[in-house]
Design a protein around this motif. Structure first.
Motif, PDB file in Angstrom:
ATOM      1  N   PRO A  76      90.871  11.876 -15.335  1.00 29.94           N
ATOM      2  CA  PRO A  76      91.565  13.158 -15.566  1.00 29.94           C
ATOM      3  C   PRO A  76      91.519  14.118 -14.362  1.00 29.94           C
ATOM      4  O   PRO A  76      92.566  14.679 -14.003  1.00 29.94           O
ATOM      5  N   PRO A  77      90.371  14.328 -13.679  1.00 33.23           N
ATOM      6  CA  PRO A  77      90.406  15.239 -12.521  1.00 33.23           C
ATOM      7  C   PRO A  77      91.314  14.724 -11.399  1.00 33.23           C
ATOM      8  O   PRO A  77      91.924  15.517 -10.676  1.00 33.23           O
ATOM      9  N   CYS A  78      91.411  13.402 -11.280  1.00 28.90           N
ATOM     10  CA  CYS A  78      92.301  12.826 -10.263  1.00 28.90           C
ATOM     11  C   CYS A  78      93.755  13.161 -10.566  1.00 28.90           C
ATOM     12  O   CYS A  78      94.509  13.576  -9.678  1.00 28.90           O
ATOM     13  N   ARG A  79      94.144  12.971 -11.830  1.00 28.59           N
ATOM     14  CA  ARG A  79      95.527  13.255 -12.225  1.00 28.59           C
ATOM     15  C   ARG A  79      95.836  14.749 -12.085  1.00 28.59           C
ATOM     16  O   ARG A  79      96.951  15.114 -11.703  1.00 28.59           O
ATOM     17  N   GLU A  80      94.858  15.601 -12.372  1.00 29.39           N
ATOM     18  CA  GLU A  80      95.065  17.050 -12.219  1.00 29.39           C
ATOM     19  C   GLU A  80      95.221  17.442 -10.749  1.00 29.39           C
ATOM     20  O   GLU A  80      95.945  18.382 -10.428  1.00 29.39           O
ATOM     21  N   GLU A  81      94.549  16.720  -9.864  1.00 25.32           N
ATOM     22  CA  GLU A  81      94.581  17.042  -8.431  1.00 25.32           C
ATOM     23  C   GLU A  81      95.862  16.546  -7.754  1.00 25.32           C
ATOM     24  O   GLU A  81      96.271  17.093  -6.726  1.00 25.32           O
ATOM     25  N   MET A  82      96.514  15.548  -8.307  1.00 27.56           N
ATOM     26  CA  MET A  82      97.680  14.933  -7.659  1.00 27.56           C
ATOM     27  C   MET A  82      98.794  15.922  -7.321  1.00 27.56           C
ATOM     28  O   MET A  82      99.313  15.889  -6.193  1.00 27.56           O
ATOM     29  N   PRO A  83      99.206  16.825  -8.212  1.00 23.13           N
ATOM     30  CA  PRO A  83     100.268  17.777  -7.835  1.00 23.13           C
ATOM     31  C   PRO A  83      99.848  18.683  -6.673  1.00 23.13           C
ATOM     32  O   PRO A  83     100.672  19.005  -5.811  1.00 23.13           O
ATOM     33  N   LEU A  84      98.589  19.067  -6.622  1.00 22.32           N
ATOM     34  CA  LEU A  84      98.081  19.883  -5.523  1.00 22.32           C
ATOM     35  C   LEU A  84      98.175  19.121  -4.201  1.00 22.32           C
ATOM     36  O   LEU A  84      98.642  19.650  -3.194  1.00 22.32           O
ATOM     37  N   LEU A  85      97.755  17.857  -4.217  1.00 19.33           N
ATOM     38  CA  LEU A  85      97.833  17.040  -3.005  1.00 19.33           C
ATOM     39  C   LEU A  85      99.273  16.789  -2.595  1.00 19.33           C
ATOM     40  O   LEU A  85      99.600  16.799  -1.407  1.00 19.33           O
ATOM     41  N   ASP A  86     100.140  16.570  -3.574  1.00 22.09           N
ATOM     42  CA  ASP A  86     101.546  16.339  -3.264  1.00 22.09           C
ATOM     43  C   ASP A  86     102.171  17.573  -2.617  1.00 22.09           C
ATOM     44  O   ASP A  86     102.909  17.462  -1.628  1.00 22.09           O
ATOM     45  N   ASP A  87     101.865  18.742  -3.155  1.00 21.54           N
ATOM     46  CA  ASP A  87     102.363  19.984  -2.569  1.00 21.54           C
ATOM     47  C   ASP A  87     101.835  20.153  -1.135  1.00 21.54           C
ATOM     48  O   ASP A  87     102.591  20.499  -0.223  1.00 21.54           O
ATOM     49  N   ALA A  88     100.550  19.890  -0.940  1.00 17.77           N
ATOM     50  CA  ALA A  88      99.964  20.009   0.407  1.00 17.77           C
ATOM     51  C   ALA A  88     100.580  18.993   1.362  1.00 17.77           C
ATOM     52  O   ALA A  88     100.825  19.299   2.528  1.00 17.77           O
ATOM     53  N   ALA A  89     100.857  17.790   0.871  1.00 17.55           N
ATOM     54  CA  ALA A  89     101.483  16.774   1.719  1.00 17.55           C
ATOM     55  C   ALA A  89     102.854  17.228   2.201  1.00 17.55           C
ATOM     56  O   ALA A  89     103.232  17.001   3.354  1.00 17.55           O
ATOM     57  N   LYS A  90     103.585  17.896   1.321  1.00 18.20           N
ATOM     58  CA  LYS A  90     104.912  18.403   1.706  1.00 18.20           C
ATOM     59  C   LYS A  90     104.806  19.529   2.728  1.00 18.20           C
ATOM     60  O   LYS A  90     105.662  19.681   3.598  1.00 18.20           O
ATOM     61  N   ARG A  91     103.743  20.334   2.640  1.00 19.07           N
ATOM     62  CA  ARG A  91     103.580  21.454   3.575  1.00 19.07           C
ATOM     63  C   ARG A  91     102.912  21.041   4.889  1.00 19.07           C
ATOM     64  O   ARG A  91     103.287  21.535   5.950  1.00 19.07           O
ATOM     65  N   TYR A  92     101.951  20.144   4.821  1.00 20.67           N
ATOM     66  CA  TYR A  92     101.192  19.769   6.020  1.00 20.67           C
ATOM     67  C   TYR A  92     101.724  18.506   6.694  1.00 20.67           C
ATOM     68  O   TYR A  92     101.420  18.258   7.853  1.00 20.67           O
ATOM     69  N   GLY A  93     102.511  17.722   5.978  1.00 22.38           N
ATOM     70  CA  GLY A  93     103.121  16.536   6.585  1.00 22.38           C
ATOM     71  C   GLY A  93     103.949  16.878   7.817  1.00 22.38           C
ATOM     72  O   GLY A  93     103.785  16.251   8.869  1.00 22.38           O
ATOM     73  N   PRO A  94     104.836  17.890   7.735  1.00 21.07           N
ATOM     74  CA  PRO A  94     105.609  18.271   8.920  1.00 21.07           C
ATOM     75  C   PRO A  94     104.732  18.777  10.073  1.00 21.07           C
ATOM     76  O   PRO A  94     105.168  18.787  11.217  1.00 21.07           O
ATOM     77  N   ARG A  95     103.508  19.171   9.759  1.00 24.16           N
ATOM     78  CA  ARG A  95     102.582  19.629  10.804  1.00 24.16           C
ATOM     79  C   ARG A  95     101.721  18.479  11.343  1.00 24.16           C
ATOM     80  O   ARG A  95     100.826  18.692  12.145  1.00 24.16           O
ATOM     81  N   GLY A  96     102.001  17.254  10.868  1.00 24.36           N
ATOM     82  CA  GLY A  96     101.345  16.074  11.428  1.00 24.36           C
ATOM     83  C   GLY A  96     100.257  15.447  10.588  1.00 24.36           C
ATOM     84  O   GLY A  96      99.679  14.431  10.994  1.00 24.36           O
ATOM     85  N   VAL A  97      99.945  15.992   9.426  1.00 24.06           N
ATOM     86  CA  VAL A  97      98.879  15.418   8.604  1.00 24.06           C
ATOM     87  C   VAL A  97      99.462  14.349   7.685  1.00 24.06           C
ATOM     88  O   VAL A  97     100.436  14.598   6.979  1.00 24.06           O
ATOM     89  N   GLN A  98      98.867  13.171   7.715  1.00 28.42           N
ATOM     90  CA  GLN A  98      99.294  12.072   6.850  1.00 28.42           C
ATOM     91  C   GLN A  98      98.397  12.034   5.617  1.00 28.42           C
ATOM     92  O   GLN A  98      97.184  11.979   5.725  1.00 28.42           O
ATOM     93  N   PHE A  99      99.007  12.084   4.452  1.00 28.93           N
ATOM     94  CA  PHE A  99      98.286  11.951   3.188  1.00 28.93           C
ATOM     95  C   PHE A  99      98.455  10.526   2.697  1.00 28.93           C
ATOM     96  O   PHE A  99      99.544   9.947   2.800  1.00 28.93           O
ATOM     97  N   VAL A 100      97.376   9.958   2.155  1.00 32.80           N
ATOM     98  CA  VAL A 100      97.415   8.621   1.571  1.00 32.80           C
ATOM     99  C   VAL A 100      96.522   8.633   0.339  1.00 32.80           C
ATOM    100  O   VAL A 100      95.384   9.112   0.404  1.00 32.80           O
ATOM    101  N   GLY A 101      97.028   8.109  -0.752  1.00 34.56           N
ATOM    102  CA  GLY A 101      96.225   7.925  -1.953  1.00 34.56           C
ATOM    103  C   GLY A 101      95.835   6.466  -2.069  1.00 34.56           C
ATOM    104  O   GLY A 101      96.663   5.586  -1.831  1.00 34.56           O
ATOM    105  N   ILE A 102      94.590   6.221  -2.407  1.00 34.07           N
ATOM    106  CA  ILE A 102      94.128   4.853  -2.656  1.00 34.07           C
ATOM    107  C   ILE A 102      93.621   4.818  -4.087  1.00 34.07           C
ATOM    108  O   ILE A 102      92.610   5.448  -4.412  1.00 34.07           O
ATOM    109  N   SER A 103      94.335   4.104  -4.914  1.00 26.55           N
ATOM    110  CA  SER A 103      93.994   4.044  -6.326  1.00 26.55           C
ATOM    111  C   SER A 103      92.982   2.934  -6.583  1.00 26.55           C
ATOM    112  O   SER A 103      93.180   1.799  -6.174  1.00 26.55           O
TER     113      SER A 103
END
Length: 180
Positions: A76-103
């Motif tokens: 459950p905490p993982c699923r709750e965190e996913m939208p936050l990480l997705d939003d950050a990936a959209k904002r920080y991806g253009p600044r060069g940060v690569q997000f990767v999830g490993i399930s």
């Protein structure tokens, strides 16, 4: 007297041999440890499948700072965190940060999750064996979610056990980008 003299020399010879052997073993142990790849290097070179069964390694993003999030659909905490990480990936991806999830999960459960939720960053399929590697990265409790932030050179900047909150995540990523 002669036997006593021989016995002393034998004891000295055995002690000297043991000391030399100890030095050799110690040096080989130290050199062996120095030649072992770091946990972050092992992680970067680990071959995994993505949600579309394509074989990938994190090394394909070498040279970019990365946030690697270990998660599970059953967490459950993982699923709750996913939208936050997705939003950050959209904002920080253009600044060069690569997000990767490993399930750490069943591949079909991850595919079902992706069919219901849009995630903008790559999700890779790990196994429960991968939790052992996360221990070497600092996840001694072997729980999820667990995140690792890597600098562009592949070294560990920060690890986080538990879910990020928005303010904490932005602070960590801003700090990472400021250090470049």
């Amino acid at each position: 007297m002669k036997n006593e003299h021989k016995a002393r020399w034998l004891i000295v010879a055995v002690a000297l041999f043991a000391a030399v052997a100890g030095v050799i073993v110690n040096r080989q142990g130290v050199l062996g440890a120095a030649n072992q790849p770091s946990a972050s290097s092992r992680l970067l070179n680990l071959r995994m499948l993505d949600a579309h069964d394509k074989s990938v390694t994190l090394a394909q993003w070498r040279g970019k700072p990365m946030l690697i999030n270990f998660w599970g659909t059953w967490c459950p905490p993982c699923r709750e965190e996913m939208p936050l990480l997705d939003d950050a990936a959209k904002r920080y991806g253009p600044r060069g940060v690569q997000f990767v999830g490993i399930s750490i999960d069943d591949p079909q459960a991850v595919r079902s999750y992706l069919a219901q939720h849009s995630i903008s960053y790559p999700l890779l399929l790990g196994s429960f064996d991968l939790l052992g590697l996360t221990t070497d990265l600092g996840n001694t409790a072997q729980t999820l979610p667990f995140s690792v932030i890597l600098r562009a050179d592949g070294s560990v900047e920060k690890t986080k056990l538990g879910a990020f909150n928005a303010k904490e995540l932005d602070q960590e990523l801003d700090s990472l980008l400021g250090a470049r």
